[in-house]
Design a protein around this motif. Sequence first.
Motif, PDB file in Angstrom:
ATOM      1  N   ASN A 175       0.832  -1.205   0.000  1.00 29.11           N
ATOM      2  CA  ASN A 175       0.000   0.000   0.000  1.00 29.11           C
ATOM      3  C   ASN A 175       0.867   1.257   0.000  1.00 29.11           C
ATOM      4  OD1 ASN A 175      -2.572  -1.260   0.035  1.00 29.11           O
ATOM      5  ND2 ASN A 175      -2.246  -1.773   2.173  1.00 29.11           N
ATOM      6  N   ALA A 176       1.649   1.396  -1.032  1.00 20.42           N
ATOM      7  CA  ALA A 176       2.511   2.580  -1.141  1.00 20.42           C
ATOM      8  C   ALA A 176       1.644   3.824  -1.272  1.00 20.42           C
ATOM      9  CB  ALA A 176       3.424   2.443  -2.350  1.00 20.42           C
ATOM     10  N   GLU A 177       2.053   4.890  -0.586  1.00 23.84           N
ATOM     11  CA  GLU A 177       1.343   6.162  -0.631  1.00 23.84           C
ATOM     12  C   GLU A 177       2.333   7.271  -0.960  1.00 23.84           C
ATOM     13  OE1 GLU A 177      -0.354   6.512   3.233  1.00 23.84           O
ATOM     14  OE2 GLU A 177      -1.903   5.026   2.842  1.00 23.84           O
ATOM     15  N   LEU A 178       1.810   8.401  -1.339  1.00 22.96           N
ATOM     16  CA  LEU A 178       2.640   9.532  -1.729  1.00 22.96           C
ATOM     17  C   LEU A 178       3.679   9.862  -0.663  1.00 22.96           C
ATOM     18  CD1 LEU A 178       3.204  11.801  -3.758  1.00 22.96           C
ATOM     19  CD2 LEU A 178       1.424  13.138  -2.642  1.00 22.96           C
ATOM     20  N   ASN A 179       3.297   9.839   0.597  1.00 23.73           N
ATOM     21  CA  ASN A 179       4.248  10.202   1.655  1.00 23.73           C
ATOM     22  C   ASN A 179       5.289   9.116   1.934  1.00 23.73           C
ATOM     23  OD1 ASN A 179       2.587   8.378   2.922  1.00 23.73           O
ATOM     24  ND2 ASN A 179       2.049   9.695   4.629  1.00 23.73           N
ATOM     25  N   SER A 180       5.170   7.951   1.286  1.00 24.72           N
ATOM     26  CA  SER A 180       6.170   6.891   1.472  1.00 24.72           C
ATOM     27  C   SER A 180       7.135   6.760   0.300  1.00 24.72           C
ATOM     28  CB  SER A 180       5.467   5.546   1.701  1.00 24.72           C
ATOM     29  OG  SER A 180       4.798   5.124   0.525  1.00 24.72           O
TER      30      SER A 180
ATOM     31  N   HIS B  30      -3.945   6.514 -11.066  1.00 19.45           N
ATOM     32  CA  HIS B  30      -3.624   7.665 -10.223  1.00 19.45           C
ATOM     33  C   HIS B  30      -2.316   7.437  -9.467  1.00 19.45           C
ATOM     34  CE1 HIS B  30      -4.184  11.147  -7.693  1.00 19.45           C
ATOM     35  NE2 HIS B  30      -4.042  10.382  -6.630  1.00 19.45           N
ATOM     36  N   LEU B  31      -2.182   6.274  -8.837  1.00 15.21           N
ATOM     37  CA  LEU B  31      -0.957   5.964  -8.104  1.00 15.21           C
ATOM     38  C   LEU B  31       0.241   5.887  -9.051  1.00 15.21           C
ATOM     39  CD1 LEU B  31       0.421   5.270  -5.431  1.00 15.21           C
ATOM     40  CD2 LEU B  31      -0.208   2.880  -5.820  1.00 15.21           C
ATOM     41  N   GLN B  32       0.042   5.320 -10.224  1.00 15.67           N
ATOM     42  CA  GLN B  32       1.125   5.228 -11.212  1.00 15.67           C
ATOM     43  C   GLN B  32       1.591   6.612 -11.629  1.00 15.67           C
ATOM     44  OE1 GLN B  32       0.827   5.912 -14.846  1.00 15.67           O
ATOM     45  NE2 GLN B  32       3.027   5.576 -14.932  1.00 15.67           N
TER      46      GLN B  32
ATOM     47  N   LEU C 158       1.290   9.448  -9.892  1.00 20.32           N
ATOM     48  CA  LEU C 158       1.974  10.069  -8.761  1.00 20.32           C
ATOM     49  C   LEU C 158       3.405   9.556  -8.631  1.00 20.32           C
ATOM     50  CD1 LEU C 158      -0.784  10.009  -5.993  1.00 20.32           C
ATOM     51  CD2 LEU C 158       0.102  12.015  -7.190  1.00 20.32           C
ATOM     52  N   PHE C 159       3.564   8.236  -8.725  1.00 16.09           N
ATOM     53  CA  PHE C 159       4.884   7.636  -8.578  1.00 16.09           C
ATOM     54  C   PHE C 159       5.797   8.031  -9.728  1.00 16.09           C
ATOM     55  CE2 PHE C 159       7.826   3.883  -8.304  1.00 16.09           C
ATOM     56  CZ  PHE C 159       8.409   4.253  -7.107  1.00 16.09           C
ATOM     57  N   ASP C 160       5.259   8.053 -10.939  1.00 14.91           N
ATOM     58  CA  ASP C 160       6.042   8.454 -12.111  1.00 14.91           C
ATOM     59  C   ASP C 160       6.513   9.903 -11.971  1.00 14.91           C
ATOM     60  OD1 ASP C 160       7.084   7.899 -14.799  1.00 14.91           O
ATOM     61  OD2 ASP C 160       5.580   9.363 -15.461  1.00 14.91           O
ATOM     62  N   SER C 161       5.637  10.791 -11.528  1.00 20.71           N
ATOM     63  CA  SER C 161       6.011  12.197 -11.324  1.00 20.71           C
ATOM     64  C   SER C 161       7.092  12.325 -10.265  1.00 20.71           C
ATOM     65  CB  SER C 161       4.788  13.019 -10.905  1.00 20.71           C
ATOM     66  OG  SER C 161       3.864  13.073 -11.942  1.00 20.71           O
TER      67      SER C 161
ATOM     68  N   GLU D 178      -6.632  -7.161 -11.392  1.00 23.26           N
ATOM     69  CA  GLU D 178      -7.813  -7.796 -10.826  1.00 23.26           C
ATOM     70  C   GLU D 178      -7.980  -9.181 -11.448  1.00 23.26           C
ATOM     71  OE1 GLU D 178     -10.711  -9.219  -9.070  1.00 23.26           O
ATOM     72  OE2 GLU D 178     -10.218  -7.211  -8.389  1.00 23.26           O
ATOM     73  N   THR D 179      -7.980 -10.192 -10.608  1.00 18.99           N
ATOM     74  CA  THR D 179      -8.102 -11.568 -11.093  1.00 18.99           C
ATOM     75  C   THR D 179      -9.327 -12.268 -10.510  1.00 18.99           C
ATOM     76  OG1 THR D 179      -6.697 -12.404  -9.317  1.00 18.99           O
ATOM     77  CG2 THR D 179      -5.612 -11.802 -11.407  1.00 18.99           C
ATOM     78  N   GLY D 180     -10.244 -11.476  -9.928  1.00 15.27           N
ATOM     79  CA  GLY D 180     -11.465 -12.056  -9.400  1.00 15.27           C
ATOM     80  C   GLY D 180     -11.579 -11.986  -7.891  1.00 15.27           C
ATOM     81  N   MET D 181     -10.570 -11.472  -7.212  1.00 12.68           N
ATOM     82  CA  MET D 181     -10.599 -11.400  -5.747  1.00 12.68           C
ATOM     83  C   MET D 181     -11.222 -10.082  -5.252  1.00 12.68           C
ATOM     84  SD  MET D 181      -9.343 -14.254  -4.676  1.00 12.68           S
ATOM     85  CE  MET D 181      -8.849 -13.955  -3.001  1.00 12.68           C
ATOM     86  N   ASN D 182     -11.521  -9.159  -6.185  1.00 11.17           N
ATOM     87  CA  ASN D 182     -12.121  -7.869  -5.850  1.00 11.17           C
ATOM     88  C   ASN D 182     -11.293  -7.064  -4.869  1.00 11.17           C
ATOM     89  OD1 ASN D 182     -14.387  -8.265  -7.534  1.00 11.17           O
ATOM     90  ND2 ASN D 182     -15.262  -9.614  -5.996  1.00 11.17           N
ATOM     91  N   ARG D 183     -10.009  -7.012  -5.102  1.00  6.45           N
ATOM     92  CA  ARG D 183      -9.089  -6.207  -4.309  1.00  6.45           C
ATOM     93  C   ARG D 183      -8.685  -4.986  -5.112  1.00  6.45           C
ATOM     94  NH1 ARG D 183      -5.327 -11.213  -2.297  1.00  6.45           N
ATOM     95  NH2 ARG D 183      -6.902 -12.177  -0.996  1.00  6.45           N
ATOM     96  N   LEU D 184      -7.904  -4.103  -4.513  1.00  6.81           N
ATOM     97  CA  LEU D 184      -7.393  -2.947  -5.237  1.00  6.81           C
ATOM     98  C   LEU D 184      -6.516  -3.435  -6.373  1.00  6.81           C
ATOM     99  CD1 LEU D 184      -6.354  -0.461  -2.417  1.00  6.81           C
ATOM    100  CD2 LEU D 184      -8.297  -0.271  -3.965  1.00  6.81           C
ATOM    101  N   ALA D 185      -6.892  -3.092  -7.605  1.00  7.49           N
ATOM    102  CA  ALA D 185      -6.111  -3.555  -8.759  1.00  7.49           C
ATOM    103  C   ALA D 185      -6.654  -2.924 -10.026  1.00  7.49           C
ATOM    104  CB  ALA D 185      -6.182  -5.080  -8.868  1.00  7.49           C
ATOM    105  N   PHE D 186      -5.849  -2.979 -11.073  1.00  8.79           N
ATOM    106  CA  PHE D 186      -6.324  -2.577 -12.400  1.00  8.79           C
ATOM    107  C   PHE D 186      -7.366  -3.602 -12.847  1.00  8.79           C
ATOM    108  CE2 PHE D 186      -2.145  -0.527 -12.413  1.00  8.79           C
ATOM    109  CZ  PHE D 186      -2.468   0.713 -12.938  1.00  8.79           C
ATOM    110  N   GLN D 187      -8.415  -3.124 -13.481  1.00  6.39           N
ATOM    111  CA  GLN D 187      -9.466  -4.029 -13.975  1.00  6.39           C
ATOM    112  C   GLN D 187      -9.009  -4.812 -15.169  1.00  6.39           C
ATOM    113  OE1 GLN D 187     -12.467  -4.565 -12.494  1.00  6.39           O
ATOM    114  NE2 GLN D 187     -11.610  -3.311 -10.864  1.00  6.39           N
TER     115      GLN D 187
END
Length: 69
Positions: free
Chosen positions: A14-19, A36-38, A40-43, A60-69
């Motif tokens: 769970n990388a965030e801008l402040n990390s 959005h995260l990509q 931010l990290f690229d910038s 996203e592989t069917g687990m419904n977690r945070l991921a690209f669709q």
Amino acid sequence: MRKSGINLPIMVMNAELNSFDALLQFHLEPVIYSFHLQQLFDSFLKKEGVQQFPAHIELETGMNRLAFQ
């Protein structure tokens, strides 16, 4: 872990801008799960003058977690 001598890849789920500084400093690999995260990290990397940095892309592989669709 890095200060203890561990040199294997370490993924940060769970990388965030402040990390981003710590990711760069300790050579940690972020999990990128959204455009959005990509963007931010690229910038951040461009601002720091980093041209290449390892990252994991979460799909996203069917687990419904945070991921690209």
